[in-house]
Design a protein around this motif. Structure first.
Motif, PDB file in Angstrom:
ATOM      1  N   ARG A  48     115.243   3.857  -7.532  1.00 54.90           N
ATOM      2  CA  ARG A  48     114.425   3.986  -9.004  1.00 54.90           C
ATOM      3  C   ARG A  48     113.200   4.211  -9.149  1.00 54.90           C
ATOM      4  O   ARG A  48     112.540   4.891 -10.223  1.00 54.90           O
ATOM      5  CB  ARG A  48     113.713   2.456  -7.857  1.00 54.90           C
ATOM      6  N   VAL A  49     112.683   5.332  -7.294  1.00 49.28           N
ATOM      7  CA  VAL A  49     111.300   5.851  -7.348  1.00 49.28           C
ATOM      8  C   VAL A  49     111.598   7.126  -8.239  1.00 49.28           C
ATOM      9  O   VAL A  49     111.261   7.921  -8.519  1.00 49.28           O
ATOM     10  CB  VAL A  49     110.514   5.382  -6.734  1.00 49.28           C
ATOM     11  N   TYR A  50     112.961   8.034  -7.173  1.00 49.23           N
ATOM     12  CA  TYR A  50     112.877   9.255  -7.196  1.00 49.23           C
ATOM     13  C   TYR A  50     113.954   9.241  -7.877  1.00 49.23           C
ATOM     14  O   TYR A  50     114.454  10.795  -7.528  1.00 49.23           O
ATOM     15  CB  TYR A  50     113.090   9.765  -5.726  1.00 49.23           C
ATOM     16  N   LYS A 102     105.208   4.565 -11.520  1.00 47.41           N
ATOM     17  CA  LYS A 102     106.502   4.896 -11.168  1.00 47.41           C
ATOM     18  C   LYS A 102     106.384   3.073 -10.058  1.00 47.41           C
ATOM     19  O   LYS A 102     107.670   2.603  -9.663  1.00 47.41           O
ATOM     20  CB  LYS A 102     107.267   5.640 -10.729  1.00 47.41           C
ATOM     21  N   LEU A 113     115.791   4.623   7.727  1.00 47.60           N
ATOM     22  CA  LEU A 113     114.551   5.322   6.612  1.00 47.60           C
ATOM     23  C   LEU A 113     114.544   6.653   6.508  1.00 47.60           C
ATOM     24  O   LEU A 113     113.848   7.412   6.378  1.00 47.60           O
ATOM     25  CB  LEU A 113     112.830   4.343   7.418  1.00 47.60           C
ATOM     26  N   GLN A 170     116.354  -2.484   0.590  1.00 41.03           N
ATOM     27  CA  GLN A 170     115.560  -1.868  -0.132  1.00 41.03           C
ATOM     28  C   GLN A 170     114.688  -0.790  -0.654  1.00 41.03           C
ATOM     29  O   GLN A 170     113.980  -0.139  -0.927  1.00 41.03           O
ATOM     30  CB  GLN A 170     114.207  -2.920   0.262  1.00 41.03           C
ATOM     31  N   TYR A 171     114.823   0.164   0.789  1.00 42.78           N
ATOM     32  CA  TYR A 171     114.767   1.467   0.652  1.00 42.78           C
ATOM     33  C   TYR A 171     115.292   2.379   0.020  1.00 42.78           C
ATOM     34  O   TYR A 171     115.257   3.244  -1.015  1.00 42.78           O
ATOM     35  CB  TYR A 171     114.671   2.020   2.409  1.00 42.78           C
ATOM     36  N   ILE A 181     108.144  -3.459   1.137  1.00 44.19           N
ATOM     37  CA  ILE A 181     109.212  -3.545   1.915  1.00 44.19           C
ATOM     38  C   ILE A 181     108.729  -4.030   3.237  1.00 44.19           C
ATOM     39  O   ILE A 181     109.405  -4.704   4.027  1.00 44.19           O
ATOM     40  CB  ILE A 181     109.792  -2.381   2.154  1.00 44.19           C
ATOM     41  N   LEU A 208     114.784   1.472  -3.433  1.00 46.15           N
ATOM     42  CA  LEU A 208     113.853   1.557  -3.671  1.00 46.15           C
ATOM     43  C   LEU A 208     113.899   3.318  -4.132  1.00 46.15           C
ATOM     44  O   LEU A 208     113.179   3.613  -5.415  1.00 46.15           O
ATOM     45  CB  LEU A 208     112.482   1.881  -2.804  1.00 46.15           C
ATOM     46  N   TYR A 209     114.207   3.901  -3.173  1.00 43.77           N
ATOM     47  CA  TYR A 209     114.438   5.748  -3.374  1.00 43.77           C
ATOM     48  C   TYR A 209     115.426   5.822  -4.536  1.00 43.77           C
ATOM     49  O   TYR A 209     115.174   6.767  -5.345  1.00 43.77           O
ATOM     50  CB  TYR A 209     114.913   6.227  -2.316  1.00 43.77           C
ATOM     51  N   GLU A 264     114.866   9.551   3.914  1.00 45.53           N
ATOM     52  CA  GLU A 264     113.915  10.861   3.427  1.00 45.53           C
ATOM     53  C   GLU A 264     115.065  11.362   3.524  1.00 45.53           C
ATOM     54  O   GLU A 264     114.227  12.229   3.148  1.00 45.53           O
ATOM     55  CB  GLU A 264     112.702  10.399   4.412  1.00 45.53           C
TER      56      GLU A 264
END
Lengths: 330, 330
Positions: free
Chosen positions: B172-174, A286, B112, B165-166, A158, B169-170, B116
């Motif tokens: 997808r990944v988390y 992942k 971000l 995108q953050y 990103i 992404l979170y 988080e």
């Protein structure tokens, strides 16, 4: 098409990240060509910078130890540059997920400050930015061309994408003379081999020269590779080709190999070391992207470039370098 | 498909940017539905926040005056939320070019820190993020669907894209339960009308209720519009539809109009004011995107939504609101 590298003689050139892997190879080549090279590098421990990378250049290289975002410290060097290669930055997929704000500071904020500085003090400079194929994410088709959708697989992606976008925005809005090169797996002398933080090939090389066993995660993934001497020539040709201004290009090099094939080739070329296959760690999987190789035909045509080293020769040169100099990299 | 809005009764909900235009409309609607609403808003002067936006809600709304990046200040509210509407953010195309680092702080870094925080303290929350069509850049085809290439036309667009995108992404990944909605031109009660900082329609509305002349820059550009009450319902339905989790959607609403057509309709509905056409200012033209209208069919199907207000009715309601309450917005 200008093939005359003598244009670099006496030219003031800035290379950011110039104590790191790719940047130092580029700075040394420029010094060989007679350019007046200033390297800007933070020399931060734990990343790619290494004083030995700049040892004994063909001609003197100035080192400015600074963050590229520190405007006052670097303003004079930037002001006087004919050409700027902005090659600073870290690629740390896992670190970026654990320390996202730190990754932003390193890979994005510093680049915004830098391009703003260039715009203010030297907007006519020729600027080549080292970007990455990383933010394509898992390929939706192969080979990946520049129109492929952008889908950053991690925080680092990103931030690198934002940094590239700053550069191309400033080209568009302010008429700056920028080209961005999306690099794939680059390898060769002066890469970090202490661990896998910069490139997985680094730690493989270390095991081969130490005659020990390295781990191949997965093994069936296909990747493409650029030998660093080829990449340096690509960067120089980019700066020499006005047709590349305002464009973003993929750069590959050697046709793709699976990681298994690469591991076998490395052990064979090296005549030492071995490897064992491992399952992909869950945390890593992942954010892994699967197979990747690029279509770089647009770049080859625009910059009149093609790679000169095949994979075996690139690995041979790499191993020879680290066998001679390993103590500076371990 | 769940059409029962009674699910919101007594549900703890956080709305960031909830004193601003869209956020306040959403917070008020949630309060009407009986939700326990906490608004997080910086209340920064010069942007969309306005205390009057939260005046006299149907049920109490808690206001937490804080940046969304201030983890300690907002942690309790975030921890207890069933659903979070992350609607904070500024859209300031010209400002972002002049003050790029400030734009980054507001639109990217804060997001971000926020995502988080949600990941750490409440990763199972339902999270709806207000994104923007802005980073598609100048459309390469019309209508623009979600596969359209991303090409931010300004600094603000780069930072808004990174913020989206953050979030994805979170997801997808988390495995976080996130949906992002790419908004187009939203208008209606509680938008900023003092100037054109939030939306050009705001300053047009001001001139109509003051019976003066507004400027139409260009005039032939086509744009699509969402009336804010429709958009609020879209946000609620998003949160109610698990099928939308992990997806990014365009939201439009009313079919596109040229700016000339819109100006004529506004003056006609308002029965006052007038407009004059002007050439596009040069600075502004560099970052303008031309025609835009979206294909939002994916969202309509997934969230079971369609707009209920046509443009004339939306403008009528908007003008009535500002005629009654203009002193709180000038």
């Amino acid at each position: 098409m200008n093939d005359d590298f003598s244009v670099w003689r006496d030219r003031p050139v800035v290379v950011t990240g110039g104590a790191g892997f790719i940047g130092s190879n580029l700075a040394r080549r420029l010094a060989e060509l007679g350019a007046q090279v200033t390297v800007i590098d933070r020399m931060l421990a734990g990343y790619g910078a290494n004083m030995f990378n700049l040892a004994l250049p063909a001609n003197p290289i100035s080192l400015l130890e600074s963050d590229i975002g520190a405007e006052n410290a670097i303003s004079d060097a930037v002001t006087g540059a004919h050409t700027i290669f902005n090659f600073a930055g870290q690629t740390s997929h896992m670190d970026s997920m654990q320390q996202p704000l730190e990754d932003m500071a390193l890979n994005q904020i510093a680049n915004l400050r830098f391009i703003e500085l260039v715009r203010r003090v030297n907007p006519g400079a020729r600027l080549v930015f080292s970007s990455t194929r990383q933010f394509y994410g898992p390929p939706q088709y192969l080979p990946v061309d520049e129109k492929h959708p952008l889908n950053p697989p991690d925080i680092n992606g990103i931030h690198k994408l934002a940094a590239e976008q700053y550069h191309m925005l400033y080209a568009r809005v302010y008429g700056m003379r920028v080209t961005a090169l999306r690099l794939t797996n680059v390898y060769g002398p002066r890469m970090r081999i202490r661990d896998a933080k910069q490139t997985f090939l680094g730690i493989w090389v270390r095991h081969v020269i130490e005659n020990s066993a390295f781990e191949v995660w997965g093994g069936t993934q296909r990747r493409d590779f650029s030998y660093v001497e080829d990449l340096v020539e690509a960067a120089l040709r980019t700066a020499m080709a006005d047709a590349t201004i305002g464009h973003v290009y993929n750069i590959g090099g050697h046709p793709s190999l699976t990681l298994d094939e690469l591991a076998e080739l490395l052990v064979q070329v090296g005549g030492s070391g071995s490897f064992i296959r491992k399952e992909f760690p869950a945390e890593r999987k992942k954010i892994d992207i699967g197979d990747y190789y690029c279509d770089d035909s647009a770049f080859r045509a625009a910059a009149n470039w093609q790679p000169r080293f095949d994979m075996a020769e690139g690995l041979r040169r790499t191993l020879a370098y680290y066998r001679a100099n390993k103590h500076f990299y371990l």
